[in-house]
Design a protein around this motif. Structure first.
Motif, short mmCIF file in Angstrom:
data_model
loop_
_atom_site.label_atom_id
_atom_site.label_comp_id
_atom_site.label_asym_id
_atom_site.label_seq_id
_atom_site.Cartn_x
_atom_site.Cartn_y
_atom_site.Cartn_z
N ILE A 60 17.25 -2.63 -13.74
CA ILE A 60 15.88 -3.65 -13.20
C ILE A 60 16.58 -3.72 -11.92
CG2 ILE A 60 16.18 -6.30 -12.95
CD1 ILE A 60 16.60 -6.17 -15.67
N PRO A 61 17.51 -3.36 -10.56
CA PRO A 61 17.26 -3.49 -9.35
C PRO A 61 17.05 -2.83 -9.08
CG PRO A 61 19.73 -4.37 -10.74
CD PRO A 61 19.01 -4.01 -11.24
N VAL A 62 17.17 -1.47 -9.61
CA VAL A 62 16.56 -0.25 -9.20
C VAL A 62 15.41 -0.33 -8.77
CG1 VAL A 62 15.99 2.37 -9.60
CG2 VAL A 62 18.77 1.54 -9.59
N LEU A 63 14.99 -0.73 -10.07
CA LEU A 63 13.13 -1.09 -10.36
C LEU A 63 12.73 -2.13 -9.13
CD1 LEU A 63 10.32 -0.84 -11.86
CD2 LEU A 63 11.45 -2.51 -13.71
N VAL A 64 13.64 -3.46 -9.26
CA VAL A 64 12.96 -3.97 -7.97
C VAL A 64 12.39 -3.23 -7.16
CG1 VAL A 64 13.54 -6.70 -7.26
CG2 VAL A 64 13.54 -6.14 -9.33
N LYS A 65 13.38 -3.56 -6.13
CA LYS A 65 13.83 -1.89 -5.48
C LYS A 65 12.44 -1.17 -5.05
CE LYS A 65 17.28 0.34 -2.13
NZ LYS A 65 18.18 0.66 -1.81
N LYS A 66 12.18 -0.59 -6.11
CA LYS A 66 11.52 0.21 -5.40
C LYS A 66 9.60 -0.22 -5.73
CE LYS A 66 13.27 4.52 -8.13
NZ LYS A 66 13.01 5.54 -7.00
N LEU A 67 9.69 -1.51 -6.64
CA LEU A 67 8.84 -2.24 -6.58
C LEU A 67 7.90 -2.82 -4.95
CD1 LEU A 67 7.64 -3.69 -10.34
CD2 LEU A 67 6.17 -2.16 -9.32
N GLU A 68 9.30 -3.51 -4.88
CA GLU A 68 8.92 -4.64 -3.49
C GLU A 68 8.75 -3.51 -1.97
OE1 GLU A 68 12.01 -8.16 -4.67
OE2 GLU A 68 12.75 -6.75 -3.15
N LYS A 69 9.51 -2.22 -2.55
CA LYS A 69 9.54 -1.05 -1.53
C LYS A 69 7.93 -0.55 -1.19
CE LYS A 69 10.78 3.43 0.77
NZ LYS A 69 11.81 4.43 0.95
N SER A 70 7.88 -0.52 -2.35
CA SER A 70 5.95 0.33 -2.52
C SER A 70 4.97 -0.66 -2.45
CB SER A 70 5.83 0.52 -4.54
OG SER A 70 4.68 1.38 -4.64
N LEU A 71 5.05 -1.99 -2.25
CA LEU A 71 4.07 -2.95 -2.10
C LEU A 71 4.15 -3.73 -0.99
CD1 LEU A 71 4.44 -4.99 -5.99
CD2 LEU A 71 2.57 -3.98 -4.79
N SER A 72 5.29 -3.75 -0.68
CA SER A 72 5.31 -4.28 1.32
C SER A 72 4.12 -3.04 2.02
CB SER A 72 6.54 -3.34 1.48
OG SER A 72 6.87 -4.00 3.57
N ASN A 73 4.51 -1.30 1.21
CA ASN A 73 3.75 -0.96 1.93
C ASN A 73 2.02 -0.98 1.68
OD1 ASN A 73 5.88 1.37 2.92
ND2 ASN A 73 5.49 2.38 1.35
N LEU A 74 1.89 -1.37 0.93
CA LEU A 74 0.64 -1.99 0.23
C LEU A 74 -0.10 -3.53 0.21
CD1 LEU A 74 0.63 -0.43 -3.66
CD2 LEU A 74 -0.59 0.70 -1.35
N GLY A 75 0.65 -3.52 1.78
CA GLY A 75 0.42 -5.03 2.39
C GLY A 75 0.51 -5.75 0.73
N MET A 76 1.85 -6.28 0.64
CA MET A 76 2.57 -7.23 0.16
C MET A 76 3.74 -7.49 0.29
SD MET A 76 0.48 -6.96 -3.54
CE MET A 76 1.05 -8.28 -4.69
N GLU A 77 4.49 -7.60 1.81
CA GLU A 77 5.72 -7.03 1.82
C GLU A 77 6.46 -8.63 1.13
OE1 GLU A 77 3.04 -8.78 4.82
OE2 GLU A 77 2.94 -6.58 3.88
N ASN A 78 5.73 -9.77 1.40
CA ASN A 78 6.30 -10.99 1.12
C ASN A 78 7.05 -11.04 -0.22
OD1 ASN A 78 7.17 -11.45 3.72
ND2 ASN A 78 4.80 -12.10 3.80
N THR A 79 6.57 -9.82 -0.99
CA THR A 79 6.62 -10.01 -2.64
C THR A 79 7.78 -9.61 -3.29
OG1 THR A 79 3.92 -9.66 -3.15
CG2 THR A 79 5.75 -9.17 -4.88
N ARG A 80 8.56 -10.62 -3.93
CA ARG A 80 9.42 -10.80 -4.27
C ARG A 80 9.34 -10.80 -6.35
NH1 ARG A 80 9.89 -8.59 -0.72
NH2 ARG A 80 11.28 -9.13 1.07
N PHE A 81 10.25 -10.25 -7.06
CA PHE A 81 10.20 -10.01 -8.52
C PHE A 81 11.47 -10.48 -9.19
CE2 PHE A 81 7.03 -7.12 -7.36
CZ PHE A 81 5.89 -7.44 -8.42
N GLN A 82 11.49 -10.76 -10.06
CA GLN A 82 12.88 -11.52 -10.62
C GLN A 82 13.03 -10.85 -12.23
OE1 GLN A 82 13.43 -15.71 -10.60
NE2 GLN A 82 15.01 -15.46 -8.74
#
Length: 550
Positions: free
Chosen positions: A371-393
């Motif tokens: 889960i931490p690996v997925l969250v890190k990858k998702l947040e990094k990818s979405l940051s590049n897609l203009g969703m830099e403040n998006t966080r997942f739990q």
């Protein structure tokens, strides 16, 4: 990989055939040109329902064929299990008849829609805006986590164990139900069994008793006839024994004169020997025969007991009574020994439960790490897609309940902006955000799984500018490991394709038809320029298109 799509007599399509290649392919076209028709036709090949309303010419059948290169998909076992011929270049054909009936073929072998759908899931993933709803589905969320956790082999073992566990539980419940039902009849069955068991029945006993009773009931007549027979046989003067002695002696005197007389004597002598034996037995029986009233009563009582048992159980022989006795023994034993049988079955259930519990625990632990690996990858990818403040739990809880993929419950929460509380994904994210999240998810999955061909149907809706450029880069990166086809209206994405197809309508003799062609380099420049600036293509738009393509 999808290598060719051929469509005849479907919606606005008379006939078209297009070859697809690897990497990233782009499909563009004006709104209403027929991109959805193309996907609809492909959907039929993938097992969607159809009727005659899809036919362009209602007098002729519709034929749709898709060819896939599947040598690296490890599908040989699937083809064998479904009695299909495996071909590295597999062709799926769907025919829709004017009557509305349809037929499906895999490598020219007729098949069912169920098999077609099962195979198509392994070959192609058509992703539309509607499918972003999958993100809110916990099963899909688990699939993402388990791909990163490398859990699929463990989950398959868990599933097999769960099937066995449920089967053993079912057997245990049936045993308990049978025991309860058997207990209700136990006392009566035990009484019947004890009654038969105490009777100590023997198979030929009834015939022997009936014969003995026949003798005892006729003892006087038997005694009289034995006495008279003894007198006739053994009388000193006129008894048969005396007469036979004289008869034999006379023949003996002449037996030396010829062979014929000798044979007569031998026969007479044999007769005398046999008669002597019979006479002795008659004498012995006559002396030993005796009437015993108590024996008569005893035998009558025994025979009456047998008759009563036969009447009670509705049979006519001791053999049948013995069969019933054995059946009652089994029923009685089933109750008396059921506790041991149930205990054994409970131990089996417990043993399997311990094994799948251990597997489920391991699956849970691997998910916690992933889960931490997925969250890190998702947040990094979405940051590049203009969703830099998006966080997942991802809230993962290990429970006592058995689910199809383990014993875990999962809740995905998202915060799209700073200072905004976490909430459910479907309530927080907009359609455009959901599309970007799904693209990121698919890109992450492509790192861990051998995904089938994926078709993005306007996943870029609601985005533009730099974000579309980033989305294009993600698709291009994904296409290094798999075939990606993107239906798009954004020039930034269209420019990233290795090949570019255009869907358009054409008026042929007042007949509107949909066409699909692969664009040349010059045609592609013009198409992207039109996407940038509209129908009136300017030099600036042309230069911009060339820049994007470069």
């Amino acid at each position: 990989m999808l290598t060719n799509l051929s469509i005849k007599n479907y919606a606005l399509i008379d006939s078209l055939s297009v070859n697809f290649k690897d990497k990233l392919s782009i499909i563009t076209g004006e709104t209403g040109a027929g991109k959805s028709i193309l996907l609809g036709a492909l959907g039929l090949v993938l097992g969607n329902r159809a009727d005659s309303s899809t036919l362009k010419d209602t007098e002729n059948k519709c034929i749709i064929e898709a060819q896939f290169s599947i040598s690296n998909y490890l599908l040989e076992s699937f083809f064998k299990e479904n009695a299909l011929d495996f071909e590295s270049e597999t062709i799926i054909r769907r025919e829709i008849l004017p009557s509305g009936k349809s037929r499906a073929f895999i490598n020219d072998t007729p098949t069912t829609l169920q098999v077609l759908q099962a195979l198509s899931e392994k070959l192609i993933d058509v992703h539309s805006q509607h499918q972003t709803l999958q993100l809110s589905n916990s099963t899909f969320q688990f699939e993402i986590i388990d791909a990163i956790a490398n859990n699929f082999a463990k989950i398959e073992s868990y599933k097999r164990g769960l099937v066995l566990f449920n089967q053993l539980k079912k057997e245990l419940n049936q045993l308990k139900a049978t025991q309860e039902k058997a207990k209700e009849q136990y006392e009566y069955n035990l009484h019947l069994f004890d009654e038969l068991n105490k009777a100590v029945l023997k198979v030929d006993e009834q015939e022997e008793i009936e014969e003995s009773l026949d003798k005892l009931n006729n003892i006087e007549e038997i005694k009289l006839n034995l006495s008279e027979a003894q007198s006739i046989g053994l009388n000193d003067e006129i008894g048969l024994q005396t007469l036979l002695i004289s008869f034999t002696n006379n023949l003996n005197k002449i037996s030396g004169f010829s062979k014929e007389y000798k044979e007569l004597f031998d026969r007479a002598f044999s007769l005398k020997v046999e008669f002597d034996d019979i006479a002795a037995e008659v004498e012995n029986l006559n002396e030993t025969i005796d009437f015993d009233p108590s024996e008569l009563v005893k035998l009558n009582d025994r025979l009456q007991l047998i008759y009563n048992l036969q009447k009670k159980h509705g049979v006519k022989s001791i053999a049948e009574l013995l069969v019933i006795q054995e059946e009652l023994s089994v029923k009685v034993d089933a109750v008396e020994n059921s506790s041991g049988i149930i205990a054994k079955k409970e131990n089996e259930v417990k043993s399997v439960a311990e094994k799948i519990d251990e597997l489920a625990k391991t699956i849970f632990q691997q998910r916690e790490k992933a889960i931490p690996v997925l969250v890190k990858k998702l947040e990094k990818s979405l940051s590049n897609l203009g969703m830099e403040n998006t966080r997942f739990q991802f809230k993962l809880t290990h429970s006592n309940q058995y689910f199809v993929n383990g014993k875990d419950e999962l809740q995905l929460l998202i915060s799209a902006n700073k200072g905004v509380n976490f909430g459910e994904l479907k309530k927080i994210a907009s359609g455009g955000e959901m599309s970007r999240i799904m693209l990121s998810v698919k890109a992450i999955l492509s790192e861990y799984l051998k995904l089938p061909t994926i078709i993005f149907d306007e996943i870029d809706t609601g985005v533009s500018g730099d974000i579309s450029q980033k989305m294009a880069e993600i698709m291009q990166q994904m296409s290094e490991n798999m075939q990606v086809i993107s239906i798009t209206h954004l020039p930034q994405i269209a420019a990233k394709g290795k090949q570019h197809y255009k869907v358009y309508k054409q008026d042929i003799a007042n007949n509107i038809v949909t066409k699909l062609i692969e664009l040349t380099e010059d045609e592609r420049i013009n198409e992207i320029a039109e996407m940038l600036g509209g129908k009136n293509i300017t030099t600036t738009a042309i230069e911009h298109a060339k820049e994007l393509l470069s």
